[in-house]
Design a protein around this motif. Structure first.
Motif: not given
Length: 129
Positions: A29-33, A66-70
């Motif tokens: 959450l802190k890094k918004r990943l 299927t969702a994009p991820s960091d």
């Protein structure tokens, strides 16, 4: 999906809901990943999306795949349980081809304190049965 795979997915969803609930303490959450964990060939996928910085969204199955991820961690299914129990060294698993990371290695390393918390929560669920 086999019973073992379904149980792993269910446990991980529970673990991630417990661990990724506080913006004050959660690195995702802190890094918004957004982070996806894929377990092959078990066909298990669980995704934690902390991109809004307020609350993590936990998805599994096709939606998680299927969702994009960091960051995407691909973990060999035969070591999945041992990995979450904390019995597998991530660096050794990478060198053995049992773990691969797509995305920024710096971001992946920033998650290492969270990994220990997640493994502790996973062990607790296993002990509960």
């Amino acid at each position: 999906m086999t019973n073992d795979a379904a149980q792993l997915e269910q446990r991980l969803v529970q673990v991630f809901n417990m661990v990724h609930s506080s913006p004050e303490t959660d690195v995702v959450l802190k890094k918004r990943l957004s982070v996806t964990f894929l377990f092959l060939p078990l066909d298990v996928a669980v995704r934690v999306d902390g991109s809004n910085g307020q609350a993590a969204s936990i998805t599994s199955g096709n939606e998680a795949k299927t969702a994009p991820s960091d960051l995407t961690f691909q973990i060999a299914g035969d070591i999945a349980h041992a990995f979450w129990q904390g019995e597998v060294n991530p660096v050794q698993a990478m060198m053995a081809g049992q773990l691969s990371i797509q995305g920024s290695l710096v971001q992946a390393l920033a998650l290492s304190p969270s990994l220990k918390v997640m493994q502790e929560a996973y062990r607790g669920l296993v002990q509960q049965g």
